[in-house]
Design an enzyme around this catalytic site. Structure first.
Site, PDB file in Angstrom:
ATOM      1  N   SER A 141      -2.594  -6.666   3.604  1.00 60.98           N
ATOM      2  CA  SER A 141      -3.203  -5.358   3.904  1.00 60.98           C
ATOM      3  C   SER A 141      -2.389  -4.577   4.933  1.00 60.98           C
ATOM      4  CB  SER A 141      -4.647  -5.535   4.404  1.00 60.98           C
ATOM      5  OG  SER A 141      -5.331  -4.313   4.379  1.00 60.98           O
ATOM      6  N   SER A 201      -9.502  -0.297   4.428  1.00 63.29           N
ATOM      7  CA  SER A 201      -8.277  -0.670   3.709  1.00 63.29           C
ATOM      8  C   SER A 201      -8.434  -0.764   2.197  1.00 63.29           C
ATOM      9  CB  SER A 201      -7.720  -1.986   4.247  1.00 63.29           C
ATOM     10  OG  SER A 201      -6.964  -1.753   5.412  1.00 63.29           O
ATOM     11  N   LYS A 218      -6.178   1.185  -0.063  1.00 59.78           N
ATOM     12  CA  LYS A 218      -4.897   0.719  -0.596  1.00 59.78           C
ATOM     13  C   LYS A 218      -4.961   0.385  -2.087  1.00 59.78           C
ATOM     14  CE  LYS A 218      -3.324  -1.016   3.895  1.00 59.78           C
ATOM     15  NZ  LYS A 218      -4.455  -1.250   4.764  1.00 59.78           N
TER      16      LYS A 218
END
Length: 373
Positions: free
Chosen positions: A109, A49, A52
């Site tokens: 997230s 993640s 991102k």
């Protein structure tokens, strides 16, 4: 910004081991980009993640360019709602504002919110991924390739600790991003029966003074990852860890790096972001000149106790500018040197848009009848 290490800090103690339990790691000072610690920082690994960080860069750029606004509604597609992993449980057709989606991404997230925003900005996740890879190329990243906007496991989706630090550095140019990434908790769908509690996946936001971002990551393949930033006494640093065996170990490694940076180094600020350093003439524009401003904070980094003197600052402005010009376009460069060595080099950008002047304005100007643009 191009950053070249100063001789006095380039020799960051190679024997100092700060991230022994991570596959790769890096520690940099944000303003100069100086590397304070490095462990396998160019190894290509799954970023989970932390992907991102790039997704948020493109969201912040779209906001800055006024392509979207924080209070604008974003509709969730069937595809966005189908994302697994971390999510805010968006339903197909559900609408949230850009601001709410950004909170979901930066604090929780959320994969579903990431895809919804990708579709909002680029029309589809595939087109957004093209934008991500184009931006990676613009930043000079050599060890990064994206296949999605979320970091969910996918073949040939990778990055490195060094590249992630450069992405974090770029994201932090948008100073209000830490208003999102620095929040420990928040709520979505308030005043409804589906009130949703967001808790930051980066626990250091609560437990390490000065930490206000940026992004955690975990998949079975990637293990535990974190790109963190902290600011103390005017100095901002970025620490990245890939492949730690647990959340506890990941946080301990990052904490050790942050402690080291703040104990050993200090920054000497020279210019704030947005400071005007000169004017540049513009031909065929609706205004005759434009200000060249700093695109980011500019500082010099030293070991604690070392003095900064005899600095030579040189500003080079583009001589021939022709309208149209967009706010943020590079129109010059500032270089800071000491004893002939470049310490910092950073771009200067246009402080506003300049449109092409109409033919009548140009006609009058050419005859000297139009004295004020």
């Amino acid at each position: 910004m191009v950053s070249i290490l100063t001789s006095q800090v380039k020799a960051a103690e190679k024997t100092t081991e700060l991230a022994s339990d991570a596959k790769s790691a890096i520690l940099i000072e944000r303003d100069t980009g100086t590397v304070l610690y490095d462990k396998n920082s160019h190894e290509k690994l799954p970023p989970a993640s932390m992907t991102k960080v790039m997704t948020m860069i493109l969201i912040m750029e779209a906001l800055e360019q006024k392509k979207i606004s924080l209070n604008e509604k974003v509709r969730t597609s069937e595809f966005a709602a189908s994302m697994g992993g971390s999510q805010i449980f968006l339903e197909p057709g559900e609408e949230m504002t850009v601001e709410e989606m950004l909170r979901g991404i930066s604090i929780g997230s959320a994969n579903d919110a990431s895809v919804a925003m990708a579709e909002k900005i680029a029309g589809s996740e595939e087109e957004f991924v093209e934008m991500m890879n184009k931006k990676a190329a613009e930043l000079g990243l050599k060890d990064t390739k994206f296949q999605n906007a979320t970091g969910l496991p996918e073949k040939d989706h990778y990055s490195s600790a060094y590249d992630m630090a450069i992405m974090a550095k770029d994201l932090l140019r948008h100073e209000n991003i830490t208003n999102f990434t620095g929040k420990y908790e928040s709520y979505l769908r308030e005043n409804t029966d589906k009130k949703f509690w967001l808790v930051n996946t980066n626990k250091l936001v609560k437990f390490y003074p000065g930490v206000d971002g940026l992004k955690t990551g975990f998949t079975n393949e990637a293990k535990f990852c974190l790109t963190a930033t902290a600011k103390k006494n005017g100095m901002r640093v970025i620490a990245v860890v890939f492949g730690a065996p647990s959340t506890k170990v990941r946080n301990a490694q990052v904490t050790k790096m942050l402690d080291y940076a703040f104990a050993m180094y200090t920054t000497h600020p020279l210019y704030k972001k947005g400071q005007s350093l000169g004017n540049v003439k513009v031909s065929k524009g609706d205004t005759k000149q434009i200000q060249a401003i700093t695109s980011e904070p500019i500082s010099v980094l030293t070991k604690k106790g070392e003095k900064v003197d005899h600095l030579k600052k040189s500003i080079k402005l583009n001589g021939k500018l022709k309208a149209p010009i967009k706010k943020g376009d590079q129109i010059g460069t500032i270089t800071v040197k000491k004893d002939g060595k470049t310490l910092v080099q950073s771009k200067l950008v246009a402080n506003k848009d300049v449109k092409q002047a109409g033919w009548w304005k140009l006609f009058k100007r050419s005859f000297g009848m139009f004295t004020n643009s």
